[in-house]
Each structure stands twice: as structure tokens, then as C-alpha cells.
Design a protein around this motif. Sequence first.
Motif, PDB file in Angstrom:
ATOM      1  N   PHE A  43      59.796  10.606 -16.382  1.00  0.00           N
ATOM      2  CA  PHE A  43      59.231  10.692 -17.729  1.00  0.00           C
ATOM      3  C   PHE A  43      59.466  12.036 -18.402  1.00  0.00           C
ATOM      4  O   PHE A  43      58.729  12.408 -19.302  1.00  0.00           O
ATOM      5  N   THR A  44      60.508  12.772 -17.986  1.00  0.00           N
ATOM      6  CA  THR A  44      60.767  14.063 -18.617  1.00  0.00           C
ATOM      7  C   THR A  44      61.213  13.870 -20.064  1.00  0.00           C
ATOM      8  O   THR A  44      61.755  12.816 -20.424  1.00  0.00           O
ATOM      9  N   PRO A  45      61.004  14.913 -20.895  1.00  0.00           N
ATOM     10  CA  PRO A  45      61.492  14.830 -22.278  1.00  0.00           C
ATOM     11  C   PRO A  45      62.977  14.467 -22.337  1.00  0.00           C
ATOM     12  O   PRO A  45      63.397  13.670 -23.169  1.00  0.00           O
ATOM     13  N   ARG A  58      51.122  11.468  -8.554  1.00  0.00           N
ATOM     14  CA  ARG A  58      51.508  11.482  -9.977  1.00  0.00           C
ATOM     15  C   ARG A  58      52.835  12.212 -10.135  1.00  0.00           C
ATOM     16  O   ARG A  58      53.744  11.739 -10.820  1.00  0.00           O
ATOM     17  N   LEU A  93      63.459  10.780 -21.747  1.00  0.00           N
ATOM     18  CA  LEU A  93      62.996  10.004 -22.890  1.00  0.00           C
ATOM     19  C   LEU A  93      64.042  10.041 -24.003  1.00  0.00           C
ATOM     20  O   LEU A  93      64.361   9.020 -24.623  1.00  0.00           O
ATOM     21  N   MET A 137      56.720  11.638 -11.942  1.00  0.00           N
ATOM     22  CA  MET A 137      56.925  12.422 -13.175  1.00  0.00           C
ATOM     23  C   MET A 137      58.376  12.614 -13.578  1.00  0.00           C
ATOM     24  O   MET A 137      58.676  12.590 -14.765  1.00  0.00           O
ATOM     25  N   THR A 197      52.146   8.359 -22.378  1.00  0.00           N
ATOM     26  CA  THR A 197      51.799   8.770 -23.749  1.00  0.00           C
ATOM     27  C   THR A 197      53.021   9.013 -24.614  1.00  0.00           C
ATOM     28  O   THR A 197      53.152   8.449 -25.706  1.00  0.00           O
ATOM     29  N   HIS A 198      53.909   9.891 -24.155  1.00  0.00           N
ATOM     30  CA  HIS A 198      55.044  10.269 -24.996  1.00  0.00           C
ATOM     31  C   HIS A 198      56.010   9.111 -25.176  1.00  0.00           C
ATOM     32  O   HIS A 198      56.622   8.947 -26.236  1.00  0.00           O
TER      33      HIS A 198
END
Lengths: 391, 107
Positions: free
Chosen positions: A96-98, A89, A101, A93, A343-344
Motif C-alpha cells: 500500500f505504498t504511495p 500490519r 498506489l 504495508m 484509506t488512501h
Amino acid sequence: MPLAPVNDAVTITELIGNPYPFYRQMRAETPVVSVKAVNRVMLTKAADTRAVKDDAETWSSDDPDTPMKRAFQAHTLMRKDGEEHLRERNAMMPTFTPKNLKTLWGPAYERLAGQYLDRLPKDEVVDLFPALAGPLAARILAEILGLSDATDDDMQAWSQALIDGAGNFGGFDEPFERVDRAHLAMNALLERRADFYRANPDETALSVMVNADDPIEWGQIVSNIKIAIGGGINEPRDALLTVLHGLLTNPDQLDELKRTGNWGAAFEEAIRWVAPIQVSSRRATRDTQIRGIDIPKGTVVMTCQASSNHDEELFENGHLFNAFRGRNPHQSFGSGPHHCMGTHLARLMLGKIMLPMIFDRFPNMELVEPETVVWKGFGFRGPLNLPVRLT
Amino acid sequence: MPKITFISADGTAQTVDARTGDNVMQTALAQGIEGITAECGGAMACATCHAYVADDWADKVGPATGAEADMLDFAACEVTPSSRLSCQITITEELDGLVLRLPETQI
């Protein structure tokens, strides 16, 4: 203590057509129930499905008795536990960091959403499933994964092949033959793209995994990407169609949302109302109990988040779409270590970007012949069509 | 048994018993504190257990760092130097009396 009561009445056809009446009955009568049609002990109450997913030691994600390994040609991270799961996972990751995004995927989605909306015909009936929701979900996923030369059609076909293969409990030849062909195409693309990314690294999932300091094995990189293909198209597609359906059939709510702009709440309500992924399984690693029912070690339970999302103890009139419900503790993204990694991204794309954009462009969008909309699915669920007129 | 006080966005304070070794998020869920959602169950994957540590506890609790600080970027409400993901704060005797303020929303 007793074992789970058995229900041998409901059929898989009924569940695929509309499982919700069955879930309501089970919640009221036998919340923990062994269902012959799916050969699993179903958990239909929110407290139980949540507790199972949060306790990864008692409840393993590895269910060896399914077509998934055959379909994916791999043991994927979705079915792994503990350290092994976390290592795979974490390999994905960084994508997909803030920050990514905010600076990459949000802007890319906004650009693509605009393009795909531009192409929609006006003043005639258009089905948003093939015209918008499916292809757009495929396109943004291709960008994020690092597969930008895959066509929308290929991505959607591969995704469906993986899903159909993984769901091929009947062991029929066709789904396995189809997914094997998809693997040939995907593997060739992945090898080509990996070569490119070794020379030209970026923030896409394939690139970050291939270029990591301590990369996971190539076979696992490939299966991670394929899990994302299998899991990252149907859901945003179905979530978009579901929320549009909910809004277009509740014009008073839509009017209020146009005023307040709280599209995020509408998105959350849509995925609560009809969870795009309706059920997920876990296997008991020891003898245990749920609600006074004995669950022997090795039993495979099916957490029915679709049912939990309608649990009368948490939701009033849960069968109704209500974007103003307030507290909305749905479980559509799961919980625990396997909580959805998208999700985000999903909340950003649909809640923050698409919904305001589509209703800004087409404030008078109209659902045409709502009675012709077909809902289908037991494992995954959404509308098969959404005929609208845009003016 | 240490006690923790949660102050919700509307100013209502709730003081609850906590167990050493549990984290603050688990305590909130066990004691029915509504302002903590904890969607991912403590895996540090969601940012829905966001809480603000009261100023006089800042030194004892410490700030968010590394991956926790990154994940806080996903929090629904404003992130300040007092922000923590409550699933990452472990209860010790030293934290008896800890006060946290809760954001208006977690999603």
C-alpha cells in the motif's frame, strides 16, 4: 461515580433498520449508555470515540467474547494490540505504498472501472449494487491481494460469509457452516497462489508477505488476507453507492461538483453521512471513566463512529448530505493504530478516479424511484440497491 | 515551557505552549490548531499532520527520512524539503520558539 445508564428499549431490528434517530437521542440524553440489545456500552460522541481509539493502552482491540475467532478460524490482526499487531500490519504495508498506489493500483482501478462501466446497459433501469459497485470492489481487491484468479462472485460470497460469521452472535449453524466452506475454497486458492508468488514475486499483498525477509507465520498471512477480504469489499461498495445516492438526490450539489471537480470532498461527505463501518468495539484494560461514568476493567464499549459523524458539536445538520460542508473531521476510517490501511486507496479509487469518470460518461444519470432504495445495517451500512437509468 | 508558532495557510499566526516529550501534532490538537487533522492519531499511517518547518529551524528539526518520507507522499499538499509529519517531531527545550507553516488542507 455511577455506572453507565441502561437502555433496554431499543431493539436490534430498529438499529439494523435505522440507528440514526437512536444515536441522536443518545447524544442528547445519555452519550455513554449500556445498550441491552447489543450488550455493549455505546459511545455516541465524537470526542469519546476518538479518544478511545487513540488510547490503545487503555482500550484493547481484543474482544474475546465474539464469534470472530470462530468465523475467521484465526486470531486476526484487527483484534491484536501493540507490537504483535504492528508486526502483522507492517507485513502487508509494502503493498500500500504511495508508489504502488500511483503506479499500480490506481492505473489498474482506472482500467477496470472503465471496463465495468462499459458493460452497463443504457436506457433501462440498472441496479448499480450488483451491476457495478459489488463486482468492481471485488475485482480490484482480488488484484491487489494477489488473488487474480478468484471470480467477482467468489470474492463477494467469501467476504459476506466472513462478515456473517463474525457477526453470528446468535451462534446459529448456517453462518458458521457457510464460512467454513468459504475457508476451504480460500485456503486452497491461497496455497496455490503462494506457490506461484514464490517463483514470481510482485507487489500484491500475498506476494510481499510470502517473500518477506522475515515473514510472519503462514497462518497469520492467511488471516491477514482474509481480514482484507472481509473488510475490503463491502466498504468500497457501500461508499460508492452512498456517494452516488447523495449526489443524485442533491442535483444542485452535483451540478456544482461537475463545475469544480472537487469529487474528493463529495466522497468524504458520503462516508461521513453514512459510515460504511458504523461501529467498532474496544475492551477496557483497567478501571477508567468517560464523561463521569465509571467503566470497570473488562467492559466492552462500542465506539459508534456513525454517531460521532453526526455529532452536533462538530457538524451542522449532520443528518444531511452536504459536499460543501468544509471541515469534515469524520471518523469513518477510524483513528489510532488500527486506522484503516485502505484509506488512501479508497480516496484514490472513488474520490479521484470513479466519481469524475462516471459523471463524465453519464452526466445525466438518474436515480429511478428513489423511494425504493433500502438502507440497512447496524455494523456495516449502505444502500441494498441503487436503481438508475443511464443515457 | 517551550513555545511553538503555527502559521496557517492564510497567514494567521498562533503561538502556543508545548510540553517537552509531546510531539508537535499532539500540541496542535491539544491547543486547538485547526490546520492539523491527525486522522490516525500519531501512528504515521495517514499524512494528515503535514507541516512545513520554517527555514531557520530546518537544521535543528532535520528533514523527514525513511518511512516518514515515504508516508509524506500521501500528503494532500505539495511536499517540499521543509515538509515533516508533525507527529514525528518531538518537542525539546531546544525547539523553544519553533515555527511551522501549515498547508492549505490535510485531506
